[in-house]
Motif scaffolding. Structure first.
Motif: not given
Length: 357
Positions: A242-270
Motif C-alpha cells: 500500500m506504499t505511496t506518496i501521501g499524507d504522513p499523518l495517515a501513516d501515523v494513524g494507520a500505525a496507531l490503529s494497530y498499536w493496541i495498548q493495555d487499557d483497550d477493550p478486550e474485543l479490540l485486543k483479541l
C-alpha cells in the motif's frame, strides 16, 4: 548465536496454499545461479492477506510473495507495483527488502509474484522469543524504534523514484476516505450499527493535509524485523503493497490503529486472535507514540484523532473484505470465520475515537 540463527519464523505450507514446485524451480534456475539441490518451501504464517513463502535451494534462499487465493479487488495485491517500488526504495531505505525478480506468468504459482531477499531477525507479534531478555527498558526501546523509523521513512526524498511516477499525492486524503467508504459498501455482508454515522462524519470532516511524504500505510510491529544481535534495532520492514506518496499523518494513524495498548477493550485486543505484545504494560501508549512522533518530526498532530478514526474504519474495511471472501467461499481459512464480529468492534471503536467522543 547459533541458537538465534535457528529461530523459526515459518510454518509448513498450508495444504490449500501450496505452490507448483516443479514450475517454480524451473523459473528459479532460469533467473539465478543455483545448484541442483531440492527446492524447499515454507510459509510465513502470520499474514491475513498476501501469501509469503521462504524458498531455499541449497545455500541460496529468498522470499516469494503472491496475492491471496481467489478473486481480489481491482488494483489490490499488485505484486508488480510493489516490486517496482522496492527496486528504488531499497537503496534509499535499507530496511526495505531488495527485490530480485518479478513474473506475470500465472502458470508458475497461479498468480503474478515476485522474489526478494530473505532477511533474518526477530518478528514480534503476540509473544516474544524465549531467546531474548525482556523488561520495561526493552519495551520502551522497541516503542521508540518504531516511532523513529517511521519518522525516518517520512524524511526519505522520493524525487526521481518509481514511486513518484506511481503516486498522486494531490487530493490523497479525500480519495482515501471516499475510496475506503466505497470498498466497505462493495464488501458489505451484515448490517452493522454505526457505519452510516461514521462514514458521514469521515466524509464531512476531512482535514487539510501537511506536505506529502513516502508512506508505508501498513506500518505495524509484526511487519518489522529486529536484529538477532540487538533485539531493539530494526533490520527489516515488510508488506509495502500500500506504499505511496501521501499524507504522513495517515501513516501515523494507520500505525496507531494497530498499536493496541493495555487499557483497550478486550474485543479490540483479541479481535484477530491472540493479543499483540504492544498491549503489555511498559510499551508506549498511543498518546506517547503521538508525542514522540510530533517531537521528532516537527509536524503538527492537532488533528490526529481524525486520522486514527479513519484508520480504524480502514482496518474494519480490510477485515470486512477478508470476511466477504470467506463468506463467498473464496477462502476456507477458519481464522476468518468470525471477522464480522471484529469489524463491528472496530466500527464502534472508531466512533469513540473522534475528538470529544
Amino acid at each position: 548465536m547459533n541458537q538465534l540463527n535457528e529461530f523459526k519464523d515459518t510454518i509448513p505450507v498450508r495444504k490449500e496454499e501450496q505452490l507448483n514446485e516443479e514450475r517454480l524451480l524451473e523459473f528459479l534456475h532460469s533467473h539465478f545461479e543455483l545448484n541442483n539441490d531440492q527446492l524447499e518451501i515454507r510459509q510465513f504464517g502470520a499474514g491475513h492477506s498476501n501469501l509469503t513463502y521462504e524458498i531455499k535451494v541449497g545455500n541460496w534462499e529468498a522470499v516469494l510473495r503472491r496475492p491471496p487465493l481467489g478473486p481480489v479487488a481491482p488494483k489490490a495485491h499488485d505484486m508488480e507495483r510493489e516490486h517496482s517500488i522496492l527496486r528504488d526504495l531499497h537503496s534509499l531505505f535499507p530496511f526495505a527488502p531488495k527485490p530480485y525478480a518479478f513474473s506475470n506468468d500465472e502458470s508458475i504459482v497461479g498468480s503474478q509474484f515476485y522474489i526478494m531477499e530473505r532477511k533474518r531477525g526477530f518478528v514480534y507479534d503476540t509473544s516474544f522469543p524465549k531467546e531474548i531478555v525482556i523488561n520495561d527498558e526493552f519495551y520502551r526501546a522497541i516503542s521508540e524504534e518504531m516511532v523513529d523509523t517511521l519518522v525516518t521513512l517520512h524524511e526519505v526524498d522520493y524525487n526521481g523514484t518509481k514511486l513518484q511516477e506511481l503516486s498522486h499525492p494531490v487530493g490523497f486524503l479525500e480519495r482515501q476516505v471516499h475510496g475506503w467508504i466505497g470498498r466497505y459498501v462493495r464488501a458489505k455482508t451484515d448490517d452493522i450499527k454505526g457505519v452510516e454515522e461514521l462514514t458521514t462524519w469521515l466524509a464531512t470532516n476531512i482535514p487539510i493535509s501537511p506536505n506529502s511524504t513516502i508512506i508505508h500505510y501498513d506500518y505495524k510491529l509484526n511487519n518489522a524485523m529486529f536484529s538477532f544481535d540487538s533485539p531493539t534495532k530494526m533490520v527489516g520492514l515488510f508488506d509495502w503493497e500500500m506504499t505511496t506518496i501521501g499524507d504522513p499523518l495517515a501513516d501515523v494513524g494507520a500505525a496507531l490503529s494497530y498499536w493496541i495498548q493495555d487499557d483497550d477493550p478486550e474485543l479490540l485486543k483479541l479481535g484477530l486472535g491472540k493479543q499483540s505484545v504492544t498491549a503489555t504494560k511498559g510499551f508506549y501508549s498511543r498518546k506517547e507514540f503521538v508525542e514522540r512522533y510530533a517531537r521528532k518530526s516537527g509536524r503538527d498532530l492537532a488533528n490526529i484523532d481524525y486520522y486514527i478514526t479513519f484508520a480504524y474504519f480502514k482496518l474494519a474495511t480490510i477485515c470486512q473484505q477478508i470476511y466477504y471472501r470467506y463468506k463467498q467461499g473464496q477462502t476456507n481459512d477458519p481464522r476468518f470465520a468470525n471477522f464480522h464480529i471484529f469489524v463491528s468492534t472496530l466500527i464502534t471503536h472508531a466512533l469513540q475515537s473522534r475528538k470529544g467522543s
